[in-house]
Design a protein around this motif. Sequence first.
Motif, PDB file in Angstrom:
ATOM      1  N   CYS A 205      -9.514  -6.917  96.015  1.00 52.95           N
ATOM      2  CA  CYS A 205     -10.867  -6.352  95.992  1.00 52.95           C
ATOM      3  C   CYS A 205     -11.288  -5.838  97.368  1.00 52.95           C
ATOM      4  O   CYS A 205     -11.472  -6.618  98.300  1.00 52.95           O
ATOM      5  CB  CYS A 205     -11.855  -7.404  95.499  1.00 52.95           C
ATOM      6  N   LYS A 206     -11.427  -4.530  97.444  1.00 54.33           N
ATOM      7  CA  LYS A 206     -11.820  -3.900  98.709  1.00 54.33           C
ATOM      8  C   LYS A 206     -13.113  -3.102  98.561  1.00 54.33           C
ATOM      9  O   LYS A 206     -13.624  -2.552  99.533  1.00 54.33           O
ATOM     10  CB  LYS A 206     -10.703  -2.989  99.212  1.00 54.33           C
ATOM     11  N   ILE A 207     -13.628  -3.010  97.307  1.00 52.58           N
ATOM     12  CA  ILE A 207     -14.839  -2.239  97.016  1.00 52.58           C
ATOM     13  C   ILE A 207     -14.709  -0.847  97.627  1.00 52.58           C
ATOM     14  O   ILE A 207     -15.594  -0.348  98.331  1.00 52.58           O
ATOM     15  CB  ILE A 207     -16.109  -2.962  97.521  1.00 52.58           C
ATOM     16  N   ASP A 208     -13.582  -0.209  97.368  1.00 53.54           N
ATOM     17  CA  ASP A 208     -13.268   1.074  97.997  1.00 53.54           C
ATOM     18  C   ASP A 208     -13.283   2.249  97.025  1.00 53.54           C
ATOM     19  O   ASP A 208     -12.862   3.353  97.365  1.00 53.54           O
ATOM     20  CB  ASP A 208     -11.899   1.003  98.677  1.00 53.54           C
ATOM     21  N   GLY A 209     -13.771   1.998  95.818  1.00 57.03           N
ATOM     22  CA  GLY A 209     -13.830   3.092  94.856  1.00 57.03           C
ATOM     23  C   GLY A 209     -12.614   3.200  93.968  1.00 57.03           C
ATOM     24  O   GLY A 209     -12.641   3.913  92.963  1.00 57.03           O
ATOM     25  N   SER A 210     -11.549   2.498  94.318  1.00 53.49           N
ATOM     26  CA  SER A 210     -10.334   2.602  93.500  1.00 53.49           C
ATOM     27  C   SER A 210      -9.793   1.251  93.034  1.00 53.49           C
ATOM     28  O   SER A 210      -9.054   1.189  92.057  1.00 53.49           O
ATOM     29  CB  SER A 210      -9.241   3.333  94.285  1.00 53.49           C
ATOM     30  N   CYS A 211     -10.146   0.160  93.725  1.00 54.84           N
ATOM     31  CA  CYS A 211      -9.550  -1.128  93.375  1.00 54.84           C
ATOM     32  C   CYS A 211      -9.921  -1.571  91.963  1.00 54.84           C
ATOM     33  O   CYS A 211      -9.144  -2.263  91.295  1.00 54.84           O
ATOM     34  CB  CYS A 211      -9.922  -2.210  94.393  1.00 54.84           C
ATOM     35  N   CYS A 212     -11.085  -1.158  91.468  1.00 62.72           N
ATOM     36  CA  CYS A 212     -11.494  -1.534  90.114  1.00 62.72           C
ATOM     37  C   CYS A 212     -10.650  -0.833  89.052  1.00 62.72           C
ATOM     38  O   CYS A 212     -10.620  -1.240  87.894  1.00 62.72           O
ATOM     39  CB  CYS A 212     -12.975  -1.205  89.883  1.00 62.72           C
ATOM     40  N   GLU A 213      -9.961   0.245  89.461  1.00 68.73           N
ATOM     41  CA  GLU A 213      -9.139   1.006  88.519  1.00 68.73           C
ATOM     42  C   GLU A 213      -7.684   0.552  88.523  1.00 68.73           C
ATOM     43  O   GLU A 213      -6.935   0.878  87.605  1.00 68.73           O
ATOM     44  CB  GLU A 213      -9.206   2.502  88.866  1.00 68.73           C
ATOM     45  N   ARG A 214      -7.288  -0.187  89.559  1.00 66.04           N
ATOM     46  CA  ARG A 214      -5.895  -0.656  89.637  1.00 66.04           C
ATOM     47  C   ARG A 214      -5.775  -2.020  88.976  1.00 66.04           C
ATOM     48  O   ARG A 214      -6.510  -2.951  89.311  1.00 66.04           O
ATOM     49  CB  ARG A 214      -5.439  -0.750  91.103  1.00 66.04           C
ATOM     50  N   ASN A 215      -4.863  -2.130  88.045  1.00 69.76           N
ATOM     51  CA  ASN A 215      -4.717  -3.363  87.282  1.00 69.76           C
ATOM     52  C   ASN A 215      -4.408  -4.542  88.202  1.00 69.76           C
ATOM     53  O   ASN A 215      -3.562  -4.453  89.094  1.00 69.76           O
ATOM     54  CB  ASN A 215      -3.601  -3.209  86.250  1.00 69.76           C
ATOM     55  N   SER A 216      -5.115  -5.663  87.987  1.00 67.52           N
ATOM     56  CA  SER A 216      -4.917  -6.834  88.825  1.00 67.52           C
ATOM     57  C   SER A 216      -5.498  -8.061  88.149  1.00 67.52           C
ATOM     58  O   SER A 216      -6.465  -7.975  87.386  1.00 67.52           O
ATOM     59  CB  SER A 216      -5.593  -6.642  90.192  1.00 67.52           C
ATOM     60  N   VAL A 217      -4.906  -9.211  88.444  1.00 63.08           N
ATOM     61  CA  VAL A 217      -5.450 -10.475  87.962  1.00 63.08           C
ATOM     62  C   VAL A 217      -6.853 -10.699  88.523  1.00 63.08           C
ATOM     63  O   VAL A 217      -7.659 -11.441  87.952  1.00 63.08           O
ATOM     64  CB  VAL A 217      -4.518 -11.643  88.355  1.00 63.08           C
ATOM     65  N   ALA A 218      -7.166 -10.037  89.623  1.00 59.67           N
ATOM     66  CA  ALA A 218      -8.487 -10.171  90.241  1.00 59.67           C
ATOM     67  C   ALA A 218      -9.602  -9.708  89.319  1.00 59.67           C
ATOM     68  O   ALA A 218     -10.756 -10.128  89.466  1.00 59.67           O
ATOM     69  CB  ALA A 218      -8.531  -9.378  91.548  1.00 59.67           C
ATOM     70  N   HIS A 219      -9.282  -8.859  88.356  1.00 63.68           N
ATOM     71  CA  HIS A 219     -10.306  -8.342  87.453  1.00 63.68           C
ATOM     72  C   HIS A 219     -10.911  -9.425  86.568  1.00 63.68           C
ATOM     73  O   HIS A 219     -12.022  -9.262  86.053  1.00 63.68           O
ATOM     74  CB  HIS A 219      -9.727  -7.234  86.579  1.00 63.68           C
ATOM     75  N   HIS A 220     -10.174 -10.531  86.392  1.00 65.56           N
ATOM     76  CA  HIS A 220     -10.693 -11.622  85.555  1.00 65.56           C
ATOM     77  C   HIS A 220     -11.946 -12.245  86.150  1.00 65.56           C
ATOM     78  O   HIS A 220     -12.751 -12.851  85.425  1.00 65.56           O
ATOM     79  CB  HIS A 220      -9.628 -12.700  85.357  1.00 65.56           C
ATOM     80  N   THR A 221     -12.115 -12.123  87.459  1.00 71.41           N
ATOM     81  CA  THR A 221     -13.281 -12.714  88.123  1.00 71.41           C
ATOM     82  C   THR A 221     -14.037 -11.678  88.964  1.00 71.41           C
ATOM     83  O   THR A 221     -14.784 -12.042  89.861  1.00 71.41           O
ATOM     84  CB  THR A 221     -12.862 -13.894  89.012  1.00 71.41           C
ATOM     85  N   CYS A 222     -13.841 -10.409  88.665  1.00 72.48           N
ATOM     86  CA  CYS A 222     -14.492  -9.349  89.441  1.00 72.48           C
ATOM     87  C   CYS A 222     -15.687  -8.782  88.689  1.00 72.48           C
ATOM     88  O   CYS A 222     -15.524  -8.054  87.698  1.00 72.48           O
ATOM     89  CB  CYS A 222     -13.511  -8.227  89.777  1.00 72.48           C
ATOM     90  N   TYR A 223     -16.864  -9.104  89.147  1.00 70.56           N
ATOM     91  CA  TYR A 223     -18.102  -8.652  88.513  1.00 70.56           C
ATOM     92  C   TYR A 223     -18.178  -7.129  88.488  1.00 70.56           C
ATOM     93  O   TYR A 223     -18.535  -6.521  87.470  1.00 70.56           O
ATOM     94  CB  TYR A 223     -19.295  -9.245  89.258  1.00 70.56           C
ATOM     95  N   ARG A 224     -17.856  -6.509  89.595  1.00 68.69           N
ATOM     96  CA  ARG A 224     -17.961  -5.049  89.708  1.00 68.69           C
ATOM     97  C   ARG A 224     -17.068  -4.354  88.679  1.00 68.69           C
ATOM     98  O   ARG A 224     -17.512  -3.449  87.965  1.00 68.69           O
ATOM     99  CB  ARG A 224     -17.587  -4.624  91.132  1.00 68.69           C
ATOM    100  N   HIS A 225     -15.811  -4.760  88.625  1.00 75.78           N
ATOM    101  CA  HIS A 225     -14.876  -4.178  87.658  1.00 75.78           C
ATOM    102  C   HIS A 225     -15.391  -4.362  86.239  1.00 75.78           C
ATOM    103  O   HIS A 225     -15.358  -3.430  85.419  1.00 75.78           O
ATOM    104  CB  HIS A 225     -13.499  -4.837  87.798  1.00 75.78           C
ATOM    105  N   GLN A 226     -15.862  -5.568  85.940  1.00 80.18           N
ATOM    106  CA  GLN A 226     -16.293  -5.862  84.575  1.00 80.18           C
ATOM    107  C   GLN A 226     -17.529  -5.055  84.180  1.00 80.18           C
ATOM    108  O   GLN A 226     -17.649  -4.613  83.030  1.00 80.18           O
ATOM    109  CB  GLN A 226     -16.538  -7.363  84.427  1.00 80.18           C
ATOM    110  N   CYS A 227     -18.436  -4.829  85.121  1.00 81.70           N
ATOM    111  CA  CYS A 227     -19.593  -3.969  84.840  1.00 81.70           C
ATOM    112  C   CYS A 227     -19.149  -2.558  84.494  1.00 81.70           C
ATOM    113  O   CYS A 227     -19.608  -1.961  83.512  1.00 81.70           O
ATOM    114  CB  CYS A 227     -20.535  -3.937  86.041  1.00 81.70           C
TER     115      CYS A 227
END
Length: 338
Positions: A205-227
């Motif tokens: 998670c870098k909040i850089d405009g692209s990390c939410c689009e790259r598949n990662s286990v981090a998405h399970h706990t990433c509020y921004r991605h989930q929104c």
Amino acid sequence: MKGILLNNLGSPDSTATKDVKKYLEEFLMDERVIDIPYWKRYVLIKGIILNFRPKKSAAAYQKIWWDKGSPLVVISERFTEKVKQKVAIPVELAMRYGSMSMEKGIKNLVDKGVTEIFLAPLYPHYAMSSFETVVVKAEEILAEKYSNVKLDVLPPFYNEPDYIKAMSNNIANHLKNFDYDHILFSYHGIPERHIKKSDPTNSHCKIDGSCCERNSVAHHTCYRHQCFETTKEIAKFLKLKEGTYSNAFQSRLLKDPWLKPYTDFELEKFPSVGKKKLAVITPAFVADCLETLEEIAMEGKEEFLKFGGTDYKHIPCMNDNNDWVDVMVSWINEWEKQ
């Protein structure tokens, strides 16, 4: 025996400044809400914020308070009663903060003979200041007082098809007679550092405009991605045209960088770029509350019209909508069969 604990944020007992202060103290002193060292949090909250914020918040609550009490509590109680009518096991409602405590809710279930609890945090998305603090609190209560009780937790449901369908139908129903030129998905904001703290990889998670689009286990706990995923799924279901909708984040606190873009800034900007008929949706909430009824439906409208907007519609949360009740009942029934 199995039982259900529905859980939402909470509310002051009244709009009196002393009750609002008591509520805010419990809420803001939570280390997962304001995640700074205890002594700094103590000085900030009790030495500064609680000296001025309760009076201001009390005035805001007075604007949206219902005859029967806090809208959030009343709506949650109505929702709970509807769920109770459709399931065969005990169901209790609790709040993370305030007098309708989780400890009371758990005790009520245990007193009925429940030894296995299905905790349903009424938050679609994962955030340390909402979903996580509810789960941790429940675990602490059980460990301290009811160690023989098993806990299961409903995961964040931000992209569950049944939830997306119910949300989308609710939105469509409220848009039937509204000629909008833009829809704003306004999510509750959180500090940017919370996103990084919730990243189990410590690197994605870098909040850089692209990390939410790259598949990662981090998405399970990433509020921004989930929104963002909630918006995508609703837009897909409603067949919204690209460019006619966008995301923003509301309810900033303190001066730290929070998730962007900020809702109030977007409301000011839209009229100047030709978006003068606006519908606003608040998908981080399943029940209307201070943040939706006062901040968005009242203040948001006033701000938008002030800067040149012509038409503004706040779309209510699902509240005790029967479709939403049926979705929750289906999840409970699925769990009960396990």
